[in-house]
Design a protein around this motif. Structure first.
Motif, PDB file in Angstrom:
ATOM      1  N   GLU A   1      21.406  48.925  56.569  1.00 41.30           N
ATOM      2  CA  GLU A   1      22.447  48.390  57.443  1.00 41.30           C
ATOM      3  C   GLU A   1      23.755  49.168  57.325  1.00 41.30           C
ATOM      4  OE1 GLU A   1      23.114  44.205  57.283  1.00 41.30           O
ATOM      5  OE2 GLU A   1      21.017  43.738  56.911  1.00 41.30           O
TER       6      GLU A   1
ATOM      7  N   GLU B   1      26.115  52.738  57.026  1.00 42.60           N
ATOM      8  CA  GLU B   1      26.177  54.137  57.456  1.00 42.60           C
ATOM      9  C   GLU B   1      26.743  54.981  56.320  1.00 42.60           C
ATOM     10  OE1 GLU B   1      28.487  54.422  61.011  1.00 42.60           O
ATOM     11  OE2 GLU B   1      26.805  53.858  62.304  1.00 42.60           O
TER      12      GLU B   1
ATOM     13  N   SER C   1      29.998  52.974  54.988  1.00 36.00           N
ATOM     14  CA  SER C   1      30.705  51.965  55.790  1.00 36.00           C
ATOM     15  C   SER C   1      29.703  51.135  56.572  1.00 36.00           C
ATOM     16  CB  SER C   1      31.675  52.650  56.759  1.00 36.00           C
ATOM     17  OG  SER C   1      30.964  53.501  57.646  1.00 36.00           O
ATOM     18  N   ARG C   2      30.213  50.072  57.178  1.00 34.32           N
ATOM     19  CA  ARG C   2      29.404  49.278  58.098  1.00 34.32           C
ATOM     20  C   ARG C   2      29.449  49.925  59.480  1.00 34.32           C
ATOM     21  NH1 ARG C   2      32.513  45.693  55.297  1.00 34.32           N
ATOM     22  NH2 ARG C   2      34.026  45.681  56.987  1.00 34.32           N
ATOM     23  N   PRO C   3      28.361  49.923  60.221  1.00 39.16           N
ATOM     24  CA  PRO C   3      28.384  50.515  61.568  1.00 39.16           C
ATOM     25  C   PRO C   3      29.176  49.653  62.544  1.00 39.16           C
ATOM     26  CG  PRO C   3      26.261  49.496  61.160  1.00 39.16           C
ATOM     27  CD  PRO C   3      27.025  49.415  59.864  1.00 39.16           C
ATOM     28  N   ASN C   4      29.823  50.300  63.486  1.00 40.48           N
ATOM     29  CA  ASN C   4      30.507  49.616  64.593  1.00 40.48           C
ATOM     30  C   ASN C   4      31.509  48.572  64.117  1.00 40.48           C
ATOM     31  OD1 ASN C   4      28.782  51.028  66.459  1.00 40.48           O
ATOM     32  ND2 ASN C   4      27.186  49.521  66.012  1.00 40.48           N
ATOM     33  N   ASP C   5      32.314  48.947  63.128  1.00 38.60           N
ATOM     34  CA  ASP C   5      33.343  48.029  62.632  1.00 38.60           C
ATOM     35  C   ASP C   5      34.359  47.758  63.737  1.00 38.60           C
ATOM     36  OD1 ASP C   5      35.637  46.902  61.100  1.00 38.60           O
ATOM     37  OD2 ASP C   5      34.369  47.421  59.392  1.00 38.60           O
ATOM     38  N   SER C   6      34.738  46.476  63.904  1.00 39.40           N
ATOM     39  CA  SER C   6      35.671  46.113  64.979  1.00 39.40           C
ATOM     40  C   SER C   6      37.129  46.326  64.588  1.00 39.40           C
ATOM     41  CB  SER C   6      35.459  44.648  65.376  1.00 39.40           C
ATOM     42  OG  SER C   6      35.709  43.792  64.269  1.00 39.40           O
TER      43      SER C   6
ATOM     44  N   ARG D   1      38.276  51.935  61.748  1.00 39.50           N
ATOM     45  CA  ARG D   1      37.695  53.004  62.575  1.00 39.50           C
ATOM     46  C   ARG D   1      38.546  54.268  62.513  1.00 39.50           C
ATOM     47  NH1 ARG D   1      37.294  48.933  66.451  1.00 39.50           N
ATOM     48  NH2 ARG D   1      38.796  50.041  67.774  1.00 39.50           N
TER      49      ARG D   1
END
Length: 293
Positions: free
Chosen positions: A159, A161, A275-280, A285
């Motif tokens: 989960e 990246e 990191s986590r993908p598609n961080d809001s 980012r």
């Protein structure tokens, strides 16, 4: 009709201009549209907001009250929009960074922190020194946003990246009075009979052990397993073993520790950004884009 921000903008503009024609021109709409919107607003609120004459309009008492509140509402809406846009651009917000100590010694982490602060001075950086084995679970739990870690000892959950952001040659750290310190370099074969100090995280040993086995054809003699660079250097300074450390570590001045390159092609240590993908979070980012770049 539900009162919207545009109705308040129309109302404030008309109140400031005191004339339907000038207000419509300023709003870039036609006058009949403005007249209809103001009538709808008055109908919804239940009474007149303007006293109309053939040449101008003036606020009623209710209109004066609405003008104060409308300006306040529009200002707050503009502030909210600016705050959100700033956050999306990464100019504000919090970035929680976990790191293994070697990331500081190598210099990559400090370079990234400095560059990010210059580009986004209003964003907040929170730093947490953390073993590689702990960073993955902290990222998945939402306790960290970014992790700097060597790849060994890191439980790379699918989960997450990861991006490789550097690698450096390994050199030998040893006590200054060790016999091998007399030469300008050390052969990997010389390490076969020496007690070694290795990085370890949980149950995972430094991947250099596997490389040493392949290079020397023998089983390394591991004397100590430790989880931090300073612990490695402290044991080396005490003469309790030799260690393979990233070349930038030589910038660290520890009493009674010296460094020697290997005679053979050096092995390498890597550093990965996790990191986590598609961080809001816009700040996260922005930080990731800078660090990966």
């Amino acid at each position: 009709m539900v009162m919207e921000l545009r109705h308040l903008r129309y109302f404030v503009t008309l109140a400031e201009e005191g004339h339907f024609g000038r207000a419509a021109e300023r709003l870039h709409i036609v006058q009949p549209t403005l007249s209809m919107q103001i009538r709808d607003l008055e109908r919804e609120l239940g009474g007149p907001l303007f006293v109309r004459t053939s040449r101008s309009v003036e606020l009623t008492e209710a209109g004066e009250v609405l003008l104060v509140e409308a300006r306040r509402t529009l200002a707050q809406a503009a502030h909210a929009q600016a705050a959100v846009e700033s956050s999306l651009r990464g100019e504000t917000g919090i970035v929680r960074v976990g790191f293994a100590g070697v990331a500081v010694l190598i210099g990559k982490l400090t370079d990234d922190l400095r560059a990010f602060h210059v580009a986004h001075p209003d964003a907040v950086l929170e730093l947490y020194e953390m073993a590689p084995s702990e960073q993955g679970s902290a990222l998945l739990a939402g306790e960290l946003d970014v992790g700097y870690s060597p790849s060994y000892g890191f439980d790379f959950d699918p989960e997450l990246e990861r991006a490789r952001i550097g690698d450096w040659p390994l050199v030998v750290a040893l006590a200054a009075d060790h016999p091998l310190a007399r030469g300008r370099s050390i052969s990997l074969s010389d390490l076969a009979d020496e007690p070694l100090i290795v990085y370890a995280s949980g149950q995972a040993d430094d991947s250099t052990l596997t490389a040493l086995r392949q290079r020397t054809g023998s089983e390394p003699h591991v004397a100590h397993r430790v989880s931090s660079t300073l612990s490695v250097l402290a044991l080396a300074a005490a003469g309790l073993g030799l260690a393979l450390v990233p070349q930038p570590t030589t910038q660290v001045s520890i009493p009674n520790v010296t460094y020697r390159p290997t005679r053979e092609e050096p092995m390498a240590a890597d550093l990965v950004l996790v990191s986590r993908p598609n961080d809001s979070n816009g700040a996260v980012r922005a930080f990731l884009a800078l660090a990966r770049g």
